[in-house]
Design an enzyme around this catalytic site. Structure first.
Site, PDB file in Angstrom:
ATOM      1  N   ARG A  86     -20.466 -54.169  -5.193  1.00  0.00           N
ATOM      2  CA  ARG A  86     -20.545 -54.657  -3.803  1.00  0.00           C
ATOM      3  C   ARG A  86     -19.545 -55.791  -3.657  1.00  0.00           C
ATOM      4  O   ARG A  86     -19.547 -56.729  -4.461  1.00  0.00           O
ATOM      5  CB  ARG A  86     -21.961 -55.126  -3.442  1.00  0.00           C
ATOM      6  CG  ARG A  86     -22.858 -53.956  -3.040  1.00  0.00           C
ATOM      7  CD  ARG A  86     -24.055 -54.371  -2.261  1.00  0.00           C
ATOM      8  NE  ARG A  86     -23.857 -54.310  -0.828  1.00  0.00           N
ATOM      9  CZ  ARG A  86     -24.810 -54.642   0.050  1.00  0.00           C
ATOM     10  NH1 ARG A  86     -25.990 -55.063  -0.372  1.00  0.00           N
ATOM     11  NH2 ARG A  86     -24.589 -54.556   1.340  1.00  0.00           N
ATOM     12  N   ARG A 100     -30.737 -54.878  -3.694  1.00  0.00           N
ATOM     13  CA  ARG A 100     -29.910 -55.490  -2.641  1.00  0.00           C
ATOM     14  C   ARG A 100     -30.352 -56.942  -2.434  1.00  0.00           C
ATOM     15  O   ARG A 100     -31.357 -57.383  -2.954  1.00  0.00           O
ATOM     16  CB  ARG A 100     -29.983 -54.667  -1.349  1.00  0.00           C
ATOM     17  CG  ARG A 100     -31.384 -54.224  -0.948  1.00  0.00           C
ATOM     18  CD  ARG A 100     -31.584 -54.249   0.517  1.00  0.00           C
ATOM     19  NE  ARG A 100     -31.335 -55.563   1.068  1.00  0.00           N
ATOM     20  CZ  ARG A 100     -32.178 -56.584   1.013  1.00  0.00           C
ATOM     21  NH1 ARG A 100     -33.349 -56.465   0.398  1.00  0.00           N
ATOM     22  NH2 ARG A 100     -31.861 -57.748   1.534  1.00  0.00           N
ATOM     23  N   GLY A 101     -29.533 -57.660  -1.625  1.00  0.00           N
ATOM     24  CA  GLY A 101     -29.787 -59.091  -1.424  1.00  0.00           C
ATOM     25  C   GLY A 101     -28.952 -59.844  -2.442  1.00  0.00           C
ATOM     26  O   GLY A 101     -28.921 -59.478  -3.633  1.00  0.00           O
ATOM     27  N   ALA A 102     -28.271 -60.909  -1.972  1.00  0.00           N
ATOM     28  CA  ALA A 102     -27.296 -61.590  -2.828  1.00  0.00           C
ATOM     29  C   ALA A 102     -27.887 -62.133  -4.132  1.00  0.00           C
ATOM     30  O   ALA A 102     -27.270 -62.035  -5.191  1.00  0.00           O
ATOM     31  CB  ALA A 102     -26.640 -62.711  -2.033  1.00  0.00           C
ATOM     32  N   LYS A 162     -23.859 -69.444  -4.475  1.00  0.00           N
ATOM     33  CA  LYS A 162     -23.282 -68.553  -3.457  1.00  0.00           C
ATOM     34  C   LYS A 162     -22.039 -69.200  -2.815  1.00  0.00           C
ATOM     35  O   LYS A 162     -21.451 -68.663  -1.898  1.00  0.00           O
ATOM     36  CB  LYS A 162     -24.323 -68.193  -2.416  1.00  0.00           C
ATOM     37  CG  LYS A 162     -25.414 -67.295  -3.012  1.00  0.00           C
ATOM     38  CD  LYS A 162     -26.472 -67.016  -2.018  1.00  0.00           C
ATOM     39  CE  LYS A 162     -27.582 -66.201  -2.650  1.00  0.00           C
ATOM     40  NZ  LYS A 162     -28.740 -66.152  -1.759  1.00  0.00           N
ATOM     41  N   ASP A 222     -24.727 -64.654   1.698  1.00  0.00           N
ATOM     42  CA  ASP A 222     -24.133 -63.894   0.598  1.00  0.00           C
ATOM     43  C   ASP A 222     -23.033 -64.701  -0.062  1.00  0.00           C
ATOM     44  O   ASP A 222     -22.843 -64.659  -1.271  1.00  0.00           O
ATOM     45  CB  ASP A 222     -23.568 -62.566   1.105  1.00  0.00           C
ATOM     46  CG  ASP A 222     -24.677 -61.544   1.229  1.00  0.00           C
ATOM     47  OD1 ASP A 222     -25.458 -61.631   2.181  1.00  0.00           O
ATOM     48  OD2 ASP A 222     -24.786 -60.685   0.324  1.00  0.00           O
ATOM     49  N   CYS A 279     -32.350 -60.080   8.805  1.00  0.00           N
ATOM     50  CA  CYS A 279     -32.232 -59.288   7.589  1.00  0.00           C
ATOM     51  C   CYS A 279     -33.379 -59.591   6.628  1.00  0.00           C
ATOM     52  O   CYS A 279     -34.528 -59.768   7.065  1.00  0.00           O
ATOM     53  CB  CYS A 279     -30.859 -59.503   6.952  1.00  0.00           C
ATOM     54  SG  CYS A 279     -30.469 -58.288   5.687  1.00  0.00           S
ATOM     55  N   ASN A 300     -22.979 -63.667   5.893  1.00  0.00           N
ATOM     56  CA  ASN A 300     -24.314 -63.089   5.736  1.00  0.00           C
ATOM     57  C   ASN A 300     -24.374 -61.797   6.538  1.00  0.00           C
ATOM     58  O   ASN A 300     -23.389 -61.407   7.181  1.00  0.00           O
ATOM     59  CB  ASN A 300     -25.365 -64.098   6.206  1.00  0.00           C
ATOM     60  CG  ASN A 300     -26.775 -63.693   5.821  1.00  0.00           C
ATOM     61  OD1 ASN A 300     -27.039 -63.368   4.665  1.00  0.00           O
ATOM     62  ND2 ASN A 300     -27.692 -63.694   6.776  1.00  0.00           N
ATOM     63  N   LYS A 301     -25.524 -61.146   6.513  1.00  0.00           N
ATOM     64  CA  LYS A 301     -25.696 -59.844   7.167  1.00  0.00           C
ATOM     65  C   LYS A 301     -25.099 -59.801   8.567  1.00  0.00           C
ATOM     66  O   LYS A 301     -25.252 -60.766   9.320  1.00  0.00           O
ATOM     67  CB  LYS A 301     -27.200 -59.533   7.210  1.00  0.00           C
ATOM     68  CG  LYS A 301     -27.594 -58.235   7.881  1.00  0.00           C
ATOM     69  CD  LYS A 301     -26.911 -57.015   7.302  1.00  0.00           C
ATOM     70  CE  LYS A 301     -27.081 -56.883   5.807  1.00  0.00           C
ATOM     71  NZ  LYS A 301     -26.150 -55.904   5.202  1.00  0.00           N
TER      72      LYS A 301
HETATM   73  C1  RUB Z   1     -28.800 -58.999   2.560  1.00  0.00           C
HETATM   74  C2  RUB Z   1     -28.474 -60.266   3.261  1.00  0.00           C
HETATM   75  C3  RUB Z   1     -29.254 -61.486   2.872  1.00  0.00           C
HETATM   76  C4  RUB Z   1     -28.457 -62.276   1.827  1.00  0.00           C
HETATM   77  C5  RUB Z   1     -29.285 -63.394   1.218  1.00  0.00           C
HETATM   78  O1  RUB Z   1     -27.856 -57.991   2.821  1.00  0.00           O
HETATM   79  O2  RUB Z   1     -27.557 -60.350   4.051  1.00  0.00           O
HETATM   80  O3  RUB Z   1     -29.456 -62.311   3.992  1.00  0.00           O
HETATM   81  O4  RUB Z   1     -28.033 -61.398   0.809  1.00  0.00           O
HETATM   82  O5  RUB Z   1     -30.354 -62.843   0.516  1.00  0.00           O
HETATM   83  P1  RUB Z   1     -27.996 -56.589   2.030  1.00  0.00           P
HETATM   84  P2  RUB Z   1     -31.127 -63.685  -0.627  1.00  0.00           P
HETATM   85  O6  RUB Z   1     -29.358 -56.047   2.323  1.00  0.00           O
HETATM   86  O7  RUB Z   1     -26.898 -55.740   2.606  1.00  0.00           O
HETATM   87  O8  RUB Z   1     -27.787 -56.869   0.570  1.00  0.00           O
HETATM   88  O9  RUB Z   1     -31.579 -64.953   0.004  1.00  0.00           O
HETATM   89  O10 RUB Z   1     -32.266 -62.787  -1.018  1.00  0.00           O
HETATM   90  O11 RUB Z   1     -30.162 -63.888  -1.746  1.00  0.00           O
END
Ligand code: RUB
Length: 305
Positions: free
Chosen positions: A59, A16-18, A230, A194, A125, A204-205
């Protein structure tokens, strides 16, 4: 891992995480190119196109996933042999993963400069880009304190506090409902993204926009930390960002409430540009108003649909 395994892991949020899902998708296509045998270029193209659809479908909100895949497929239509296509996919996949990791590192360096010695930061998040800024500020000797939201229902805040505590950062976990109350002790808010739209809004979250409103009210700078991939070029043509809705079982257990009660579980929200003081990217800190120019510069040579 196969494309199917990676797509399933992204869907279930094991990955998870973008940024992470984009790198995982690029790696899946790279692995496909390394391991699969094809007799002709058209079977390769078919497999790649199926894989792209599976990965993108895993996703819906983070454009990083689509852009990571598009980058990995860049130039594929010009390949006439299986061998050329295989080499191109492997090279693109490795290049995307490397540049994405380097972007996070750069964001950490650039964003950390916005954090003053003694600052209290609030984050939401679990964003690797926001965390990179915080860790770098700490590493460079600044005495900082962090409030990290729990981020219901998945509680990614637990990951954030664990990572920051391990790095030696003074971190306090708060529930999402405490955001406005704790904003009065906060000097800067730093969150991830995201997707960034052509007009500078940040997806974002869920709950991010509440942090932004509370920060705006308290005159606390609200900073987004995000790689430029992004940015969503599709939003320029009026496409709306799909906000993922996840299963209601993430919020309530079966039998806990009457069946007549509806449950709504959107997992991202949109923060308008006017609440965002700056976006820390790998190319510098930019205003939400300059997203369009970056988009044209960064994505000009990629095919988008
Ligand atoms: C994660 C989330 C993060 C962004 C950015 O949501 O909202 O703030 O994805 O993350 P989820 P990064 O847990 O539902 O994927 O900076 O790591 O790309």
């Amino acid at each position: 891992m196969s494309v199917d395994d990676i797509a399933a892991a992204i869907k279930s949020m094991e990955i998870r995480g973008a940024g992470r899902i984009a790198r995982a998708a690029a790696a899946a296509i790279g692995d496909l190119a390394r391991s699969r045998e094809w007799n002709d270029i058209s079977s390769l193209m078919r497999d790649v196109s199926d894989s792209k659809a599976k990965l993108i479908g895993s996703r819906p909100t983070a454009v990083s996933l689509l852009n990571g895949i598009q980058f990995t497929l860049r130039g594929l239509n010009g390949c006439t042999t299986v061998d050329d296509a295989r080499k191109l996919l492997i090279r693109n996949s490795e290049e995307f993963i490397m540049s994405s990791n380097m972007a996070v590192e750069r964001i950490g360096l650039i964003g950390s400069r916005r954090i003053k010695d003694g600052a209290v930061i609030m984050t939401h998040c679990n964003s690797s880009a926001a965390i990179a800024c915080i860790k770098e500020a700490h590493r460079s000797g600044k005495r900082i304190k962090v409030y990290a939201t729990e981020s219901r229902p998945w509680r990614q805040g637990i990951l954030t506090v664990n990572e920051l505590a391990e790095a030696g950062v003074d971190v306090t976990l708060i529930i999402d409902g405490a955001v406005r109350s704790v904003m009065k002790y906060t000097d800067i808010v730093m969150v991830g993204a995201d997707t960034i739209t052509s007009n500078g809004a940040v997806i974002n979250k869920i709950g991010t926009s509440q942090l932004a409103l509370a920060a705006h009210e308290a005159r606390v700078p609200f900073v987004v930390c995000s790689e430029t991939y992004k940015i969503s070029p599709q939003t320029l043509f009026g496409d709306m960002v799909t906000i993922e809705e996840r299963d209601t079982s993430e919020i309530v257990r079966k039998g806990e409430i009457p069946d007549t009660v509806k449950v709504f579980n959107p997992v991202f929200d949109s923060t308008p540009a006017r609440y965002i003081d700056g976006i820390v990217t790998e190319i510098g800190i930019v205003s939400p108003g300059s997203v369009y120019e970056i988009m044209v510069k960064q994505f000009g040579d990629i095919e988008f649909k």
